[in-house]
Design a protein around this motif. Structure first.
Motif, PDB file in Angstrom:
ATOM      1  N   LEU A 146      -1.541  -5.100   3.441  1.00 40.08           N
ATOM      2  CA  LEU A 146      -1.164  -3.413   3.676  1.00 40.08           C
ATOM      3  C   LEU A 146      -2.080  -2.799   3.120  1.00 40.08           C
ATOM      4  O   LEU A 146      -2.320  -1.779   3.876  1.00 40.08           O
ATOM      5  N   MET A 147      -3.173  -3.081   2.518  1.00 36.68           N
ATOM      6  CA  MET A 147      -3.959  -2.619   2.590  1.00 36.68           C
ATOM      7  C   MET A 147      -6.014  -2.793   3.130  1.00 36.68           C
ATOM      8  O   MET A 147      -6.444  -1.845   3.130  1.00 36.68           O
ATOM      9  N   SER A 148      -5.788  -3.811   3.942  1.00 38.42           N
ATOM     10  CA  SER A 148      -6.922  -3.264   4.624  1.00 38.42           C
ATOM     11  C   SER A 148      -7.050  -2.211   5.973  1.00 38.42           C
ATOM     12  O   SER A 148      -8.018  -1.922   6.458  1.00 38.42           O
ATOM     13  N   ASP A 149      -5.998  -1.748   6.130  1.00 35.31           N
ATOM     14  CA  ASP A 149      -5.376  -0.493   6.812  1.00 35.31           C
ATOM     15  C   ASP A 149      -4.395  -0.269   7.014  1.00 35.31           C
ATOM     16  O   ASP A 149      -3.643   0.622   7.754  1.00 35.31           O
ATOM     17  N   PRO A 150      -4.239   0.843   5.586  1.00 36.28           N
ATOM     18  CA  PRO A 150      -2.731   1.054   4.463  1.00 36.28           C
ATOM     19  C   PRO A 150      -2.214   2.137   6.242  1.00 36.28           C
ATOM     20  O   PRO A 150      -0.869   2.165   6.765  1.00 36.28           O
ATOM     21  N   LYS A 151      -3.026   3.385   6.993  1.00 40.77           N
ATOM     22  CA  LYS A 151      -2.546   4.525   7.744  1.00 40.77           C
ATOM     23  C   LYS A 151      -2.347   3.430   9.510  1.00 40.77           C
ATOM     24  O   LYS A 151      -0.856   3.868   9.883  1.00 40.77           O
ATOM     25  N   CYS A 158       6.591   1.300  10.676  1.00 37.76           N
ATOM     26  CA  CYS A 158       7.897   2.249  11.443  1.00 37.76           C
ATOM     27  C   CYS A 158       8.528   2.243  12.441  1.00 37.76           C
ATOM     28  O   CYS A 158       9.857   2.080  12.626  1.00 37.76           O
ATOM     29  N   GLU A 159       7.861   1.386  13.038  1.00 33.74           N
ATOM     30  CA  GLU A 159       8.568   0.594  14.788  1.00 33.74           C
ATOM     31  C   GLU A 159       9.438  -0.547  13.799  1.00 33.74           C
ATOM     32  O   GLU A 159      10.899  -0.791  15.043  1.00 33.74           O
ATOM     33  N   PHE A 160       9.231  -1.129  13.353  1.00 31.45           N
ATOM     34  CA  PHE A 160      10.358  -2.322  12.558  1.00 31.45           C
ATOM     35  C   PHE A 160      11.191  -1.250  11.717  1.00 31.45           C
ATOM     36  O   PHE A 160      12.665  -2.085  12.371  1.00 31.45           O
ATOM     37  N   ARG A 161      10.639  -0.520  11.729  1.00 36.40           N
ATOM     38  CA  ARG A 161      12.317   0.767  10.378  1.00 36.40           C
ATOM     39  C   ARG A 161      12.946   1.565  11.955  1.00 36.40           C
ATOM     40  O   ARG A 161      14.305   0.927  11.876  1.00 36.40           O
ATOM     41  N   SER A 180       0.581   6.350  -4.671  1.00 34.24           N
ATOM     42  CA  SER A 180       0.439   7.242  -3.683  1.00 34.24           C
ATOM     43  C   SER A 180       0.103   6.514  -2.481  1.00 34.24           C
ATOM     44  O   SER A 180       1.389   7.547  -1.335  1.00 34.24           O
ATOM     45  N   TYR A 181       0.244   5.368  -1.769  1.00 33.37           N
ATOM     46  CA  TYR A 181      -0.037   5.122  -0.654  1.00 33.37           C
ATOM     47  C   TYR A 181       1.669   4.388  -0.104  1.00 33.37           C
ATOM     48  O   TYR A 181       1.774   4.925   0.701  1.00 33.37           O
ATOM     49  N   LEU A 182       2.642   4.389  -1.050  1.00 35.67           N
ATOM     50  CA  LEU A 182       3.805   4.186  -1.106  1.00 35.67           C
ATOM     51  C   LEU A 182       4.730   5.395  -0.343  1.00 35.67           C
ATOM     52  O   LEU A 182       5.283   4.859   0.619  1.00 35.67           O
ATOM     53  N   LYS A 183       4.292   6.635  -0.588  1.00 36.30           N
ATOM     54  CA  LYS A 183       4.959   7.098   0.458  1.00 36.30           C
ATOM     55  C   LYS A 183       4.839   7.659   1.521  1.00 36.30           C
ATOM     56  O   LYS A 183       5.664   8.002   2.290  1.00 36.30           O
TER      57      LYS A 183
END
Length: 194
Positions: A146-151, A158-161, A180-183
């Protein structure tokens, strides 16, 4: 500096790669799925399980996922593995559903998988074909992926959710370990690394 050990490791990796490619294209019977149960401690009941792929090659023997998954990711074979796992998990859920068992099964995804625009439609179609609810599958993504490109990862997740799947971050604590990135991540669960 060169040592014979370096060459031996390289030759072994090439052998594993060739065997993996052969198995994925010709003989998937070398692969099997095991399901690691998740126990609900308050009720004492198993309510979820993690789908884990095992590979037993007739020539090499058992090959750990810690060995063959990185090779699959580097060689571009990871998507074939993911499709195999998704098919296997959905078939298992269908079998268990016929026996009135309805655990949620989690599937590990790599960053290459969540970037694959064809994967989510494939999964949704398979679920409809086998009459399995999306709530019966969750997906785990390692924190380092996830951290390679968090955005970008957040948008793709979001598509999976939105399709009704639960998501969890696996091996939390091995990467940036920043809350902080978890939000911005659409996840339901954190799996803390050992």
């Amino acid at each position: 500096l060169y040592t014979p050990l370096i060459e031996n490791e390289y030759v072994t990796r090439l052998k594993i790669l060739a065997s993996l490619e052969n198995a994925l294209h010709r003989d998937t019977s070398e692969f099997s799925m095991v399901y690691q149960p998740k126990l609900h401690t308050k009720s004492g009941k198993i309510f979820k399980a993690e789908a884990l792929l095992r590979w037993n090659n007739p020539t090499i023997g058992f090959i750990s996922p810690e060995v063959f998954i990185p090779i699959a990711e580097q060689s571009g074979l990871i998507q074939l593995i993911t499709y195999f796992v998704v098919n296997s998990v959905i078939q298992q859920l269908e079998t268990w559903q016929a026996q009135a068992l309805n655990p949620q099964l989690s599937i590990n995804l790599s960053v290459h998988d969540i970037e694959n625009n064809k994967l989510l439609p494939f999964i949704v179609t398979k679920l409809k074909t086998h009459n399995i609810a999306s709530e019966q599958i969750s997906f785990e993504i390692t924190e380092s992926d996830l951290m390679s490109d968090p955005k970008k990862a957040a948008l793709q997740l979001c598509e999976f959710r939105e399709a009704g799947f639960d998501l969890s971050i696996d091996d939390f604590g091995t990467g940036y370990s920043s809350l902080s990135y978890l939000k911005n991540m659409p996840v339901n669960e954190l799996k803390i690394d050992k």
